[in-house]
Write an enzyme that holds these catalytic residues in place. Structure first.
Site, mmCIF file in Angstrom:
data_model
loop_
_atom_site.group_PDB
_atom_site.id
_atom_site.type_symbol
_atom_site.label_atom_id
_atom_site.label_comp_id
_atom_site.label_asym_id
_atom_site.label_seq_id
_atom_site.Cartn_x
_atom_site.Cartn_y
_atom_site.Cartn_z
ATOM 1 N N TRP A 127 7.717 -12.651 27.807
ATOM 2 C CA TRP A 127 6.951 -13.876 28.086
ATOM 3 C C TRP A 127 5.458 -13.645 27.861
ATOM 4 C CZ3 TRP A 127 10.098 -17.485 27.454
ATOM 5 C CH2 TRP A 127 11.394 -17.444 27.967
ATOM 6 N N ASP A 162 1.087 -16.402 35.056
ATOM 7 C CA ASP A 162 2.376 -17.050 34.840
ATOM 8 C C ASP A 162 3.273 -16.607 35.993
ATOM 9 O OD1 ASP A 162 4.900 -17.849 34.113
ATOM 10 O OD2 ASP A 162 4.900 -16.872 32.139
ATOM 11 N N LYS A 195 13.181 -21.605 37.669
ATOM 12 C CA LYS A 195 13.602 -20.309 38.198
ATOM 13 C C LYS A 195 13.647 -20.364 39.728
ATOM 14 C CE LYS A 195 13.329 -18.870 33.902
ATOM 15 N NZ LYS A 195 12.043 -18.574 33.331
HETATM 16 C C1 LIG Z 1 11.455 -18.614 31.889
HETATM 17 C C2 LIG Z 1 10.055 -18.142 31.771
HETATM 18 C C3 LIG Z 1 9.146 -18.726 30.879
HETATM 19 C C4 LIG Z 1 9.537 -19.825 29.918
HETATM 20 O O1 LIG Z 1 9.692 -21.007 30.578
HETATM 21 P P1 LIG Z 1 10.070 -22.370 29.819
HETATM 22 O O2 LIG Z 1 9.931 -23.353 30.916
HETATM 23 O O3 LIG Z 1 11.465 -22.201 29.309
HETATM 24 O O4 LIG Z 1 9.094 -22.571 28.719
HETATM 25 C C5 LIG Z 1 7.851 -18.254 30.876
HETATM 26 N N1 LIG Z 1 7.463 -17.259 31.687
HETATM 27 C C6 LIG Z 1 8.304 -16.670 32.552
HETATM 28 C C7 LIG Z 1 7.822 -15.577 33.440
HETATM 29 C C8 LIG Z 1 9.621 -17.091 32.619
HETATM 30 O O5 LIG Z 1 10.479 -16.512 33.484
#
Ligand SMILES: *Cc1c(COP(=O)(O)O)cnc(C)c1O
Length: 362
Positions: free
Chosen positions: A107, A174, A198
């Site tokens: 990511w 993030d 998540k």
């Molecule tokens: C799943 C995830 C993403 C991507 O998220 P989307 O909503 O599918 O774009 C980005 N960063 C992390 C840490 C993730 O777990």
């Protein structure tokens, strides 16, 4: 017509994302599909500007602020496009001369790619040299950087920051896969973002938390929808927001609050992670590859020592109604995701399966 609610077999859901939500949240969400807030209308068929939906959005915003104990100088917005769109929005809104990134996995790598397309981007630390099995530490953060971007929990590789870097540079994080999972000091961050699917709610909505004063410095012409200020000014209602995903996120936040908030879930998440890592460390049939001090409490990655036993282990997992244990396609092996809504009982079931596997094949 009479509706029968079937009591389905209990499945232990270790899915990495989209992932487990509390049962009571799913029930309330189902109700809102036919009768939202006593209107006898579905949430799916009413105006986002109706008073009930506006009240719901306000409540969702208030819950974010309350659960994270946000000071008044932070704005909360609900966006679309997933965390992946944040990879682009962050540099669009914040990168003036230079951005710094720490690369801790897939990511982060994607976030870095988007920033590079926008301006000078320096990767100041990376754990790629050891297949992202640790969190880099002890690096220097250049003073002339507009911001430093980190990924607090690496969903795919199973590492997690236990301490965040400290500097005077605005810190962007993030938090897609560990927001609301543990307490932290929000003052450390200038911008926090998280895709909901998540640990916060269903797919379709992305949370962004922005400290006042960090925007408006790039002199770049930012497209309206990619400008955080657009959404801050209109309180997430510039255009039609993802009302259903926001509602289910709101219900999940209410569930968290009613159970004791982030402090409660942090203790529960620690208990779950300790149970699983304890078994992984003592069971000779499993290996973990992540540096122990950087292990994620959300996503535990592990391998079988002897791959020829894969079918046998998978069989026991299946018989115990454990779902979602397969590792990410880029890593292989196994990954047990233990997000907020996963009850400790489900982790106990997995641990019991591992013990049984150990007795049979150890
Ligand atoms: C799943 C995830 C993403 C991507 O998220 P989307 O909503 O599918 O774009 C980005 N960063 C992390 C840490 C993730 O777990």
């Amino acid at each position: 017509m009479e509706t029968t609610i079937m009591t389905a077999t209990k499945v232990h859901n270790f899915s990495a994302g989209p992932s487990i939500l509390p049962q009571e949240v799913l029930q309330k969400a189902a109700e809102a599909c036919t009768n939202f807030a006593g209107t006898n209308l579905s949430l799916l068929e009413v105006s986002h500007r109706s008073k009930e939906v506006v009240a719901m959005a306000d409540n969702a915003t208030a819950l974010v602020k309350e659960l994270l104990d946000l000071p008044n100088d932070y704005d909360v917005v609900f966006l679309q496009g997933g965390a992946s769109t944040q990879f682009l929005m962050v540099p669009f809104n914040l990168l003036k001369s230079k951005a710094a990134y720490v690369n801790t996995g897939a990511w982060s790598t994607k976030a870095i790619k988007e920033a590079k397309g926008m301006g000078t981007t320096e990767v100041i630390a990376s754990s790629e040299d050891d297949n992202f099995t640790y969190i880099p530490k002890g690096y220097t953060i250049p003073a002339d950087t507009d911001y430093l971007h980190i990924t607090s929990n690496n969903t795919i590789y199973g590492t997690q920051y236990q301490n965040f870097p400290e500097s005077n540079i605005p810190l962007v994080v993030d938090m897609s896969s560990d927001i609301f999972s543990r307490q932290f000091n929000p003052n450390q961050f200038s911008l926090i973002y998280a895709g909901a699917q998540k640990n916060m709610g269903p797919a379709g909505v992305t949370l962004a938390i922005i400290k006042k004063g960090v925007l408006g410095k790039t002199e770049r012409k930012i497209p309206t929808m990619l400008n955080y200020q657009t959404h801050i000014d209109k309180e997430s209602m510039f255009n039609t927001p993802p009302v259903f995903a926001m509602y289910v996120s709101m219900l999940t936040m209410e569930w968290l609050k009613n159970n004791g908030g982030v402090a409660w879930v942090e203790a529960r998440n620690k208990q779950k992670a300790d149970m699983l890592y304890g078994e992984l460390d003592s069971n000779p049939l499993f290996v973990t590859t992540v540096k122990p001090e950087d292990r994620s409490r959300m996503n535990a990655t592990f391998l079988l020592k002897d791959n020829s036993l894969e079918e046998e282990f998978n069989k026991l997992v299946k018989e115990a109604n454990i779902s979602g244990l397969k590792g990410h396609r880029s890593v292989g092996g196994y990954r047990a995701s233990m997000y907020n809504a996963l009850p400790p009982e489900s982790v106990q079931v997995l641990v019991d399966v591992m013990k049984e596997f150990g007795r049979k094949f150890g």
